[in-house]
Design an enzyme around this catalytic site. Structure first.
Site, PDB file in Angstrom:
ATOM      1  N   CYS A  80      10.384 -27.064 -17.100  1.00 18.22           N
ATOM      2  CA  CYS A  80      10.222 -25.612 -17.221  1.00 18.22           C
ATOM      3  C   CYS A  80      11.113 -25.071 -18.333  1.00 18.22           C
ATOM      4  CB  CYS A  80      10.579 -24.952 -15.888  1.00 18.22           C
ATOM      5  SG  CYS A  80      10.522 -23.159 -15.920  1.00 18.22           S
ATOM      6  N   ASP A 380      21.226   1.009 -26.947  1.00 23.51           N
ATOM      7  CA  ASP A 380      20.865  -0.213 -26.233  1.00 23.51           C
ATOM      8  C   ASP A 380      19.538  -0.707 -26.786  1.00 23.51           C
ATOM      9  OD1 ASP A 380      20.424  -2.257 -24.468  1.00 23.51           O
ATOM     10  OD2 ASP A 380      20.286  -1.014 -22.675  1.00 23.51           O
ATOM     11  N   CYS A 407      21.580  -7.241 -26.133  1.00 21.18           N
ATOM     12  CA  CYS A 407      21.097  -8.462 -25.474  1.00 21.18           C
ATOM     13  C   CYS A 407      20.928  -9.594 -26.473  1.00 21.18           C
ATOM     14  CB  CYS A 407      19.778  -8.191 -24.744  1.00 21.18           C
ATOM     15  SG  CYS A 407      18.435  -7.644 -25.823  1.00 21.18           S
TER      16      CYS A 407
END
Length: 441
Positions: A80, A380, A407
């Site tokens: 995976c 953000d 991120c």
């Protein structure tokens, strides 16, 4: 001369972990990236791809395991593509992620001797995701639900993923049972035929409620009452069943076209004392436990009081905006996704927040040109980072503080360098592990 050759075996020691979670070995100074390894591993590997400046290898044998290695808690881990670093002990994962941020800031941002003040991990780094996406397909004549294999769209059938709620197993089983019993086909990407494309679930951590979205390559679903019945029998936690229509040849997880089959069109969750309504397409951080910690630190850095004006750029459905508005004089939220702004406005009304306004386009430069002068800017952005026109407008506005939530350490480093070159100085940095067992931070 490149010191390695494709399809040849080598003995090596892994000396570091890259930003994408691969172990890195060096053969005569030449970097070879080896998935599912960690620094300290001594390995025998097969070189599978060679490029000008680096190569990729495949582990044949771990001859001496690193003390940072652990047994992965997932039988599907090796195939995976979801959890790149599940083979690494959690404390060591946190160290790796702190290093990833520091290395990006030093190498890309050119901040010498840059250090992260701290990294905030999870007490229990499992079952943390509030959103899961399971592609549906037909494997060897059998309808299956699972995840894509690493670097492919081949589906690995699985009955559970320990990053999400255990109820997903029963939901997936119910959808497959419905398909089998009612002769409903799975979608095939290559032929663009078949009906059921994905099972998408959302969870409200505060209300413990579940939304189930089934994505289909059709305008309607055959015998849909049978699917509704099966899903409702799974659990009374399921409060929303939605059909998402996607008849185009693409890989979109969801389109904008929803049909409510049963129950609510949204579920609600709470962050930092603010309630948010979440539709199938809403952007909402996937790890609410860590998001609360992240937002609390961002607001601490912002140092907001009743005299502070705030601009929240890339505000989404208004999560940070509305958390900030509780203590601020005023908040302006900006986001290019119109649906997200509609959600933000509705969330403001439902929480009785009257000092926040929202704009559904990238008008930061226009607002600054018209004289908007926020005391604090919070941004953000998505993984690609901020655009230069927005950063230039921020510099022109000269807010007292800029709080940047990122991120992607690489684009953070790039944008931080731009801000630094135009008068701002980094004063504090905290990393948060919102995505345990993956390379993301």
């Amino acid at each position: 001369m490149i010191p390695v050759e494709k399809n040849k075996e080598y003995v090596a020691c892994i000396d570091s972990v890259s930003s994408d979670g691969n172990g890195v070995a060096h053969i005569d100074g030449f970097a070879v990236f080896v998935p599912q390894t960690v620094d300290g591993d001594k390995i025998k590997m097969l070189v599978v791809k060679v490029q000008k400046n680096f190569a990729y290898g495949k582990v044949l044998e771990i001859t001496e395991p690193s003390d940072k290695r652990c047994e992965p808690m997932c039988q599907h881990y090796k195939r995976c593509g979801g959890c790149q670093i599940r083979h690494i002990k959690y404390d060591a994962q946190l160290d790796i992620k702190r290093d990833i941020v520091e290395n990006a800031m030093q190498r890309i941002g050119k901040f010498e001797n840059f250090k992260v003040d701290g990294i905030v991990g999870m007490d229990v780094p499992e079952r943390y995701r509030n959103k899961m996406v399971f592609p549906v397909g037909n494997v060897h004549g059998k309808n299956v639900c699972g995840f894509y294999a690493m670097r492919s769209h081949d589906i690995i059938p699985l009955d559970d993923c320990s990053l999400g709620d255990e109820i997903n197993r029963e939901i997936n089983d119910a959808v497959i049972d419905y398909m089998n019993e009612n002769n409903v086909s799975a979608y095939d990407e290559k032929s663009h035929k078949g009906i059921v494309r994905r099972v998408f679930t959302r969870k409200s951590f505060s209300a413990n409620e579940i939304m189930v979205v089934v994505s289909v390559n059709a305008k309607s679903l055959p015998k849909r009452e049978n699917l509704i019945s099966k899903l409702r029998k799974v659990s009374d936690r399921i409060v929303s069943i939605v059909l998402n229509i996607n008849t185009k040849r693409n890989n979109l997880v969801l389109t904008e076209e929803n049909v409510i089959l049963w129950g609510k069109d949204r579920i609600s969750d709470t962050l930092c004392g603010v309630k948010f309504d979440i539709s199938p397409q809403s952007f909402f951080q996937v790890n609410p436990v860590q998001t609360e910690k992240l937002y609390s630190k961002a607001l601490e850095y912002a140092d907001i009081d009743e005299n502070t004006s705030v601009m929240d750029i890339y505000c989404g459905i208004g999560t940070i905006s509305l958390c900030a508005a509780k203590n601020a004089k005023s908040v302006v939220g900006v986001e290019i996704v119109e649906r997200a702004i509609e959600d933000a406005k509705e969330n403001a009304v439902k929480n009785g927040i009257e000092n926040a306004i929202f704009y559904a386009e990238n008008i930061v430069p226009k607002l600054i040109e018209k004289g908007e002068r926020p005391d604090v800017v919070i941004l953000d952005p998505p993984r690609k980072g901020s655009d230069e026109s927005t950063l230039t407008a921020i510099i022109k506005a000269q807010p007292k503080r800029v709080v940047y939530v990122s991120c992607n350490p690489a684009t953070l480093a790039r944008d931080a360098r731009f801000l630094n070159d135009n008068g701002y100085t980094i004063t504090a940095t905290t990393a948060f592990d919102l995505f345990p067992h993956t390379s993301h931070v």
